[in-house]
Design an enzyme around this catalytic site. Structure first.
Site, PDB file in Angstrom:
ATOM      1  N   GLY A  11      71.727  10.692  67.263  1.00 25.20           N
ATOM      2  CA  GLY A  11      70.987  10.492  68.498  1.00 25.20           C
ATOM      3  C   GLY A  11      71.455   9.243  69.219  1.00 25.20           C
ATOM      4  O   GLY A  11      72.116   8.378  68.636  1.00 25.20           O
ATOM      5  N   GLY A  14      68.546   3.951  74.611  1.00 30.08           N
ATOM      6  CA  GLY A  14      68.815   2.684  75.277  1.00 30.08           C
ATOM      7  C   GLY A  14      69.108   1.549  74.317  1.00 30.08           C
ATOM      8  O   GLY A  14      69.735   0.555  74.691  1.00 30.08           O
ATOM      9  N   ASP A 127      57.552  -0.341  69.583  1.00 30.79           N
ATOM     10  CA  ASP A 127      58.220   0.794  70.221  1.00 30.79           C
ATOM     11  C   ASP A 127      57.843   2.089  69.503  1.00 30.79           C
ATOM     12  O   ASP A 127      58.703   2.908  69.170  1.00 30.79           O
ATOM     13  CB  ASP A 127      59.736   0.598  70.221  1.00 30.79           C
ATOM     14  CG  ASP A 127      60.434   1.579  71.179  1.00 30.79           C
ATOM     15  OD1 ASP A 127      59.784   2.034  72.137  1.00 30.79           O
ATOM     16  OD2 ASP A 127      61.616   1.892  70.953  1.00 30.79           O
ATOM     17  N   LYS A 129      56.792   5.675  69.300  1.00 32.70           N
ATOM     18  CA  LYS A 129      56.890   6.854  70.155  1.00 32.70           C
ATOM     19  C   LYS A 129      57.304   8.027  69.285  1.00 32.70           C
ATOM     20  O   LYS A 129      57.754   7.830  68.141  1.00 32.70           O
ATOM     21  CB  LYS A 129      57.903   6.616  71.284  1.00 32.70           C
ATOM     22  CG  LYS A 129      59.303   6.261  70.801  1.00 32.70           C
ATOM     23  CD  LYS A 129      60.213   5.940  71.976  1.00 32.70           C
ATOM     24  CE  LYS A 129      61.617   5.539  71.499  1.00 32.70           C
ATOM     25  NZ  LYS A 129      62.498   5.215  72.638  1.00 32.70           N
ATOM     26  N   ASN A 132      60.548   7.915  67.310  1.00 32.74           N
ATOM     27  CA  ASN A 132      60.648   6.968  66.205  1.00 32.74           C
ATOM     28  C   ASN A 132      59.764   7.335  65.020  1.00 32.74           C
ATOM     29  O   ASN A 132      59.555   6.529  64.120  1.00 32.74           O
ATOM     30  CB  ASN A 132      60.311   5.553  66.679  1.00 32.74           C
ATOM     31  CG  ASN A 132      61.435   4.937  67.489  1.00 32.74           C
ATOM     32  OD1 ASN A 132      62.578   5.368  67.417  1.00 32.74           O
ATOM     33  ND2 ASN A 132      61.105   3.935  68.290  1.00 32.74           N
TER      34      ASN A 132
END
Length: 383
Positions: A11, A14, A127, A129, A132
């Site tokens: 994957g 950013g 982070d 989400k 993750n």
């Protein structure tokens, strides 16, 4: 080089690219995350990543993907993590749609456990989400990955040159969107609530926006009630997620452990906090004392001159009052911690772990097989 053989790209985002690799020395699959040159080239970020890597490497929890090493090759910084065979929660939602309540509850509770452990060790994710969160295909458990990496990036460089946040605004807490320096563990709880709002309803709690100006429009608002977006979700899940998504951090769960308890208040495998033990002991013993008092009072009606029974009645009455006060104190403490009255009542009278006979349905533990027993076995258990 000689340590790893790159197999394929897993994957890209950013914060870098993740590759599946084979570690030659130990003959095992690993995931390698390579940080992009624009981040790795800043001395402050390099030092911060190293510090975070040392911190995250100490985290050992079944629901956290472990970080094995942090190194540099040809000017690129990279992390080596365990490879989790399976799919991300984001992929699972795209493939199969919203989660059923039981499955969501299990993963929600596992991730709350992971955050409890991480926060206790001073690590805030920042982070959280669906991308993750990894679902292990062998165990079916949820695992949180990318610990600490996003924290370093957001802390040191909140915006890009175009004025956009580094991260995923759709899941960020209001204080993180504002770039405040006092972002704490409750920010992770907000993000986790946003993830499971989406997992249960199939939609984000707020429309995802990239611009800081647009994102600030929702800093003081609450999302559409989960009950409206997903009518079939169980009450305690609705309560858990609603409190996670409070704009004011002071109104959220005080910590991940409190959230975990709300999610598993009827779970056989949960270790009850001391306050809950006092609540259950007080309620159970007070009920027994009250029954004994009633029996003594009936006996006194039949024989008013019995002084021993009169003394026992006084003892039972004082005991019942004392135990009731203990239970009331525990209930008030849980109420101040944010638990609703329905949850407190269910916890106070829930089925004892060793009880295998009939029990009122609202207070049965999850996994109780009473409803699935043949009628003949139920009759035996009734007696």
């Amino acid at each position: 080089g000689s340590q790893y053989r790159i197999e394929r790209l897993l994957g890209r985002g950013g914060m870098g690219a993740v590759y599946l690799a084979r570690e030659r020395a130990l003959d095992r699959d690993v995931a390698i995350k390579v940080l992009p040159p624009e981040l790795a080239g800043t001395p402050q970020l390099r030092a911060r990543f190293q510090r975070e890597a040392r911190t995250v490497a100490r985290l050992t929890h079944p629901n956290i993907v472990p970080l094995h090493t942090f190194a540099e090759a040809d000017g690129l910084l990279y992390f080596v993590m365990s490879y989790v065979a399976g799919e991300s929660l984001a992929s699972r939602l795209r493939r199969a749609g919203p989660l059923p309540s039981d499955e969501a509850r299990t993963w929600f509770a596992e991730l709350a456990d992971a955050l409890t452990y991480a926060h206790r060790h001073g690590v805030i994710h920042r982070d959280i989400k669906p991308d993750n969160i990894l679902i292990d295909e062998d165990s079916g458990s949820a695992r949180l990955t990318d610990f600490g990496i996003a924290k370093a990036a957001v802390s040191d460089s909140l915006t890009t040159a175009t004025g956009e946040l580094m991260g995923t605004p759709a899941y960020m807490s209001p204080e993180q969107l504002l770039g405040r320096q006092d972002v704490d563990a409750r920010s992770d709880l907000y993000s986790l609530g946003a993830v499971f709002y989406e997992a249960l309803s199939g939609r984000l709690p707020f429309e995802s926006r990239k611009s800081i100006g647009d994102a600030t429009q929702r800093l003081t608002s609450e999302p559409e009630p989960l009950r409206s977006a997903a009518p079939g979700v169980e009450d305690d899940l609705v309560v858990a997620i609603h409190r996670c998504l409070q704009p004011d951090p002071e109104k959220r769960w005080p910590d991940a452990r409190s959230l975990r308890f709300q999610l598993a208040a009827m779970d056989d495998e949960t270790d009850d906090p001391i306050t809950v033990r006092f609540l259950r002991l007080g309620c159970g013993a007070a009920c027994i004392m009250a029954l004994a008092l009633a029996y003594a009072l009936i006996f006194l009606r039949l024989d008013p001159s019995s002084q021993p029974v009169r003394g026992l009645a006084r003892l039972f009455a004082s005991g019942a009052v004392g135990l009731f006060m203990m239970a009331l104190g525990a209930a008030i403490w849980l109420r101040r911690q944010g638990f609703d009255a329905r949850t407190i009542v269910r916890v106070a009278f829930r089925q004892p772990r060793a009880w295998r006979f009939w029990y009122p349905k609202p207070f049965r533990r999850r996994g109780d097989v009473w409803q699935r027993l043949p009628a003949s076995i139920r009759r035996v258990r009734y007696h």
